[in-house]
Design an enzyme around this catalytic site. Structure first.
Site, PDB file in Angstrom:
ATOM      1  N   HIS B 215     -87.899  12.830 -81.599  1.00 52.53           N
ATOM      2  CA  HIS B 215     -86.658  13.404 -80.947  1.00 52.53           C
ATOM      3  C   HIS B 215     -85.471  13.700 -81.908  1.00 52.53           C
ATOM      4  O   HIS B 215     -85.170  14.839 -82.049  1.00 52.53           O
ATOM      5  CB  HIS B 215     -85.810  12.573 -79.741  1.00 52.53           C
ATOM      6  CG  HIS B 215     -85.000  13.335 -79.044  1.00 52.53           C
ATOM      7  ND1 HIS B 215     -85.403  14.400 -78.145  1.00 52.53           N
ATOM      8  CD2 HIS B 215     -83.649  13.635 -79.001  1.00 52.53           C
ATOM      9  CE1 HIS B 215     -84.464  15.088 -77.713  1.00 52.53           C
ATOM     10  NE2 HIS B 215     -83.187  14.418 -78.329  1.00 52.53           N
ATOM     11  N   TYR B 219     -82.987  17.474 -83.563  1.00 51.26           N
ATOM     12  CA  TYR B 219     -81.532  17.748 -84.001  1.00 51.26           C
ATOM     13  C   TYR B 219     -81.680  18.083 -85.616  1.00 51.26           C
ATOM     14  O   TYR B 219     -80.989  18.624 -86.166  1.00 51.26           O
ATOM     15  CB  TYR B 219     -80.679  16.533 -83.863  1.00 51.26           C
ATOM     16  CG  TYR B 219     -80.636  16.157 -82.699  1.00 51.26           C
ATOM     17  CD1 TYR B 219     -80.105  16.945 -81.587  1.00 51.26           C
ATOM     18  CD2 TYR B 219     -81.296  15.008 -81.903  1.00 51.26           C
ATOM     19  CE1 TYR B 219     -79.809  16.764 -80.411  1.00 51.26           C
ATOM     20  CE2 TYR B 219     -81.148  14.708 -80.578  1.00 51.26           C
ATOM     21  CZ  TYR B 219     -80.586  15.869 -79.672  1.00 51.26           C
ATOM     22  OH  TYR B 219     -80.448  15.490 -78.454  1.00 51.26           O
ATOM     23  N   HIS B 366     -89.171  24.737 -71.344  1.00 49.55           N
ATOM     24  CA  HIS B 366     -87.721  24.138 -72.266  1.00 49.55           C
ATOM     25  C   HIS B 366     -87.631  24.214 -73.571  1.00 49.55           C
ATOM     26  O   HIS B 366     -86.607  24.859 -74.177  1.00 49.55           O
ATOM     27  CB  HIS B 366     -87.766  22.665 -71.560  1.00 49.55           C
ATOM     28  CG  HIS B 366     -86.865  21.857 -72.382  1.00 49.55           C
ATOM     29  ND1 HIS B 366     -85.397  21.947 -72.441  1.00 49.55           N
ATOM     30  CD2 HIS B 366     -87.045  20.906 -73.583  1.00 49.55           C
ATOM     31  CE1 HIS B 366     -84.810  21.135 -73.188  1.00 49.55           C
ATOM     32  NE2 HIS B 366     -85.743  20.773 -73.808  1.00 49.55           N
ATOM     33  N   PHE B 367     -88.762  23.808 -74.155  1.00 54.40           N
ATOM     34  CA  PHE B 367     -88.459  23.570 -75.870  1.00 54.40           C
ATOM     35  C   PHE B 367     -88.705  25.227 -76.365  1.00 54.40           C
ATOM     36  O   PHE B 367     -88.057  25.143 -77.538  1.00 54.40           O
ATOM     37  CB  PHE B 367     -89.395  22.608 -76.326  1.00 54.40           C
ATOM     38  CG  PHE B 367     -90.879  22.938 -76.763  1.00 54.40           C
ATOM     39  CD1 PHE B 367     -91.281  23.971 -77.236  1.00 54.40           C
ATOM     40  CD2 PHE B 367     -91.505  21.858 -75.835  1.00 54.40           C
ATOM     41  CE1 PHE B 367     -92.697  23.898 -77.326  1.00 54.40           C
ATOM     42  CE2 PHE B 367     -93.140  22.210 -76.100  1.00 54.40           C
ATOM     43  CZ  PHE B 367     -93.461  23.043 -76.756  1.00 54.40           C
ATOM     44  N   HIS B 368     -89.088  26.148 -75.882  1.00 53.46           N
ATOM     45  CA  HIS B 368     -88.956  27.430 -76.342  1.00 53.46           C
ATOM     46  C   HIS B 368     -87.655  28.236 -76.222  1.00 53.46           C
ATOM     47  O   HIS B 368     -87.249  29.180 -76.734  1.00 53.46           O
ATOM     48  CB  HIS B 368     -90.138  28.528 -75.747  1.00 53.46           C
ATOM     49  CG  HIS B 368     -91.416  28.133 -76.393  1.00 53.46           C
ATOM     50  ND1 HIS B 368     -92.354  27.253 -75.942  1.00 53.46           N
ATOM     51  CD2 HIS B 368     -91.867  28.732 -77.441  1.00 53.46           C
ATOM     52  CE1 HIS B 368     -93.297  27.474 -76.834  1.00 53.46           C
ATOM     53  NE2 HIS B 368     -93.189  28.451 -77.585  1.00 53.46           N
ATOM     54  N   ARG B 429     -99.049  21.677 -69.216  1.00 53.41           N
ATOM     55  CA  ARG B 429     -99.050  22.252 -70.544  1.00 53.41           C
ATOM     56  C   ARG B 429    -100.181  22.405 -71.200  1.00 53.41           C
ATOM     57  O   ARG B 429    -101.241  21.407 -70.748  1.00 53.41           O
ATOM     58  CB  ARG B 429     -97.896  21.859 -71.248  1.00 53.41           C
ATOM     59  CG  ARG B 429     -98.055  20.155 -71.559  1.00 53.41           C
ATOM     60  CD  ARG B 429     -96.898  19.798 -72.304  1.00 53.41           C
ATOM     61  NE  ARG B 429     -96.538  20.276 -73.558  1.00 53.41           N
ATOM     62  CZ  ARG B 429     -95.489  19.299 -74.479  1.00 53.41           C
ATOM     63  NH1 ARG B 429     -95.438  18.077 -74.189  1.00 53.41           N
ATOM     64  NH2 ARG B 429     -95.588  19.836 -75.638  1.00 53.41           N
ATOM     65  N   ARG B 430    -100.350  23.047 -72.045  1.00 51.52           N
ATOM     66  CA  ARG B 430    -101.437  22.958 -73.149  1.00 51.52           C
ATOM     67  C   ARG B 430    -102.910  23.166 -72.463  1.00 51.52           C
ATOM     68  O   ARG B 430    -103.671  22.050 -72.799  1.00 51.52           O
ATOM     69  CB  ARG B 430    -101.494  21.611 -74.139  1.00 51.52           C
ATOM     70  CG  ARG B 430    -100.030  21.467 -74.852  1.00 51.52           C
ATOM     71  CD  ARG B 430     -99.908  20.207 -75.134  1.00 51.52           C
ATOM     72  NE  ARG B 430     -99.019  20.278 -76.462  1.00 51.52           N
ATOM     73  CZ  ARG B 430     -98.677  19.184 -77.111  1.00 51.52           C
ATOM     74  NH1 ARG B 430     -99.171  17.928 -76.740  1.00 51.52           N
ATOM     75  NH2 ARG B 430     -97.919  18.947 -78.251  1.00 51.52           N
TER      76      ARG B 430
END
Lengths: 158, 540
Positions: B215, B219, B366-368, B429-430
């Site tokens: 996580h 950042y 989300h993370f794209h 996913r994946r």
């Protein structure tokens, strides 16, 4: 620190949103209305098939609900078809016989990881009768996308 | 080329080339998911390309870009070359050698374990050792950046670091705390196990250590983007930074809150008590705060820019911004996408709602928006600004650079929204193939996976434009005196004296204390329960 008025208002609003988010999670979590599967029990992954807890996979139905014993393996769930009664609490007890798998009942929030060496357990109630797709949602090898099972929610017999 | 820039330029090129390869790998996946019958389409190729795409984008492109930018910030804000140049170059070569080893293992099909490499899937040792060397190289970078600051501070007692360096130091501190987790996972669990020194590994312990790192890793990706938003964007947009001290506060909050939140990736895991998951969830909501503040401060800075360009009405400052400038367009569009991604992140962290989206296509959607847009698109925009200034070459193919951010935006909207929806509909996913033997639930995903693939085509075209501009500039850009690298001035002159917000040692201690509170007991009790290890598997 000299913070302009509008930004002060914004910061208080952001703080308020965060407090609101946290409160909903706290109320749901502490009130046990919504707790993620966090069962703590270990098992030797080498002896899953002989272990009394998982040697026999299947569903046990009682008047108060049902218990599902299932094992995830490359690239199937055993049993491949699970029949449970509607409207009664169903407890899933599962583990993995090899690598890490996922267990997701599509269209529901029944979702847990199957980590070798650990027993996953959660209880849920299915209100809608019908057939559900169960998929592995953690990459487990080249046939990961073929790893699935069926859940059939039937009318509860009295 | 300016001599002292070589180190930054070398890091930048590795980042750009890694991005190019990773984009090609992404293209392959998008077409697979749309179930187009291509001759090279196979499960082996798909999972290999997911691994290569994830590793090269998330770990290699980001780390090398951040190292390049970190050296630029250290040199150009302090006006002196970084110290320990030999050591810094050693760090670069160590990181590059590690990267090449890991990539060789992946491309030869011996490490198809995805970039999360959860055991007991077992990769070739070169993958683990290579990834570890990349981290070791980045530690050297972190050391050099910190030393540049300390040496400068000796001659500038009581002065605060320039804001860009403040943000970069925060990035370094977050990274040093975070990588303790992955280093422990690699050195104590995965490397000995992959070399055959140990027979088994505890997969849950490995997951806890991975997400201790995983996580704050986000950042590490995000903070350099924020440095650009705060200290480069207002300047290039023709305005001023709205508030210097609030920006400093934001970076300090990230130092404190980035790490003690990893269990929110493991809500669905057995073996972790629910109460600790709840504790991590609450801290996760805390990290929303600095991003909310950033949204205000950066938007206000843009309004300042629009008004300095002559805007007078309520919203016409938006029109006055230089939307045709590649850096400005990249950053503005990445901020828009991140606004959606940030709210999605709050949903992921929301304990109960996580059960609906965990490990579904929602997550890649989300993370794209976060690492794939807030970070990657900002970095691309930054590269357009940075490369000419570092190499003294004019930006070539400027028209492609102007169009590229918009293509990325359109592609990402199509890709991300369709994946968010299929994720809510339960698509994992994946997965190479989403048909599940014709199951009714899987049929419902079909149209949306097609839209996602169209988004992938836009993104691939955009990535291609970026690569053409970079290669064109680097190889054939007209030589000229480079424009200076300049940082945004704050609206009100910043404090000439260091304040509480500039006490990095203190905030690091607070961060470590919070990490101990969040992790010491759960890890200790995990290590003391009866556990059974797993042997390795290579089903690829």
């Amino acid at each position: 620190m000299n913070v302009p008025l509008y930004e002060k208002i914004w910061m208080w609003a952001a703080g308020g949103i965060i407090v609101a988010f946290t409160t909903t999670v706290l109320v749901a979590g502490i009130g046990s209305a919504l707790v993620p599967p966090s069962h703590i029990e270990t098992i030797d992954p080498a002896t899953v098939w002989r272990d009394g807890r998982f040697a026999k996979q299947g569903v046990t139905v009682s008047p108060t609900g049902a218990t599902v014993i299932a094992v995830g393996m490359m690239f199937a769930f055993l049993p491949a078809e699970i029949h449970v009664p509607a409207g009664r609490p169903v407890t899933f007890r599962m583990t993995s016989a090899d690598v890490t798998h996922g267990f997701l009942i599509v269209g529901t929030n029944a979702n847990t990881m199957l980590v070798p060496g650990y027993v996953s357990q959660f209880t849920t109630t299915f209100r809608q009768q019908g057939e559900y797709l169960i998929v592995c949602n953690e990459y487990c090898g080249l046939s990961h996308h073929l790893m699935s099972a069926r859940l059939i929610v039937e009318e509860a017999r009295p | 080329m300016i001599r002292s820039s070589r180190l930054a330029v070398a890091n930048l090129w590795v980042a750009i080339l890694a991005f190019g390869v990773a984009s090609a790998m992404a293209f392959m996946q998008a077409l697979s998911r749309a179930a187009l019958e291509l001759p090279w389409r196979s499960a082996k190729m798909y999972y290999l390309s997911v691994t290569a795409h994830g590793t090269l984008m998330a770990l290699v492109f980001t780390t090398f870009f951040i190292m390049a930018f970190g050296y630029v910030v250290a040199e150009r804000t302090l006006g002196r070359p970084v110290p320990h140049r030999g050591l810094a170059w050693t760090g670069f070569w160590v990181a590059l050698a590690g990267t090449l080893a890991a990539v060789a293992a992946i491309l030869s099909g011996k490490a198809t374990v995805l970039y999360t490499f959860y055991p007991p899937l077992k990769a070739h040792p070169a993958f683990y050792i290579g990834a570890t060397l990349l981290v070791v190289g980045s530690w050297i970078w972190g050391f050099v950046v910190i030393r540049s600051y300390l040496l400068w501070k000796r001659e500038h007692v009581g002065q605060p670091a320039p804001l860009a360096l403040h943000g970069t130091l925060a990035t370094v501190i977050v990274w040093l705390i975070a990588t303790v987790g992955v280093a422990a996972e690699m050195l104590f669990l995965l490397i000995p196990w992959s070399l055959g020194f140990t027979k088994t590994v505890d997969p849950e312990l490995a997951r806890m250590l991975f997400w201790y790192f995983g996580h704050p890793l986000v950042y590490f990706w995000l903070l350099p983007a924020y440095v650009v938003w705060y200290t480069v964007l207002p300047r290039v947009a023709g305005g001023k930074l709205f508030s210097d001290p609030l920006a400093r506060l934001v970076f300090v909050l990230f130092i404190i809150l980035s790490t003690p939140v990893g269990f929110h990736h493991q809500f669905m895991d057995p073996g972790i008590p629910a109460a600790w998951k709840l504790f991590h969830a609450i801290l996760t909501f805390g990290i929303l705060f600095p991003s909310f503040v950033t949204a205000f401060t950066v938007t206000a800075s843009l309004e300042v820019a629009g008004r300095m360009h002559g805007a007078t009405g309520l919203l016409d400052w938006l029109k006055r911004l230089p939307w045709g400038d590649p850096l400005v367009a990249s950053v503005l569009l990445s901020m828009l996408l991140f606004a959606v991604g940030g709210i999605g992140g709050a949903i992921n962290a929301a304990y109960g709602m996580n059960a609906v989206v965990h490990n579904t296509a929602w997550i890649q959607g989300h993370f794209h928006l976060t690492v794939g847009s807030a970070t990657a698109l900002t970095f691309m925009g930054t590269a357009y600004w940075l490369l000419p200034r570092l190499t003294g070459r004019e930006l070539e193919l400027g028209l492609l650079a102007k169009v590229q951010p918009y293509l990325w935006f359109v592609g990402m909207v199509l890709f991300s929204i369709s994946n968010h929806i299929t994720g809510l509909m339960g698509m994992p996913r994946r997965i190479y193939d989403a048909t599940y033997g014709g199951a009714a639930a899987a049929q419902a995903w079909r149209g949306l996976t097609g839209i996602s693939a169209v988004g992938g085509l836009f993104l691939f075209a955009s990535a291609g434009f970026f690569m053409l501009v970079m290669l064109g500039t680097g190889l054939a850009g007209r030589k000229r005196e480079p424009e200076p690298i300049e940082w945004a001035e704050p609206l009100e002159p910043s404090s000439p004296k260091a304040t509480l917000l500039d006490r990095y040692g203190l905030w690091t201690l607070v961060a470590v204390a919070l990490v101990l509170i969040a992790y010491a007991y759960p890890l200790w009790s995990h290590l003391h329960m009866q556990r059974f290890g797993s042997p390795g598997y290579t089903p690829f």
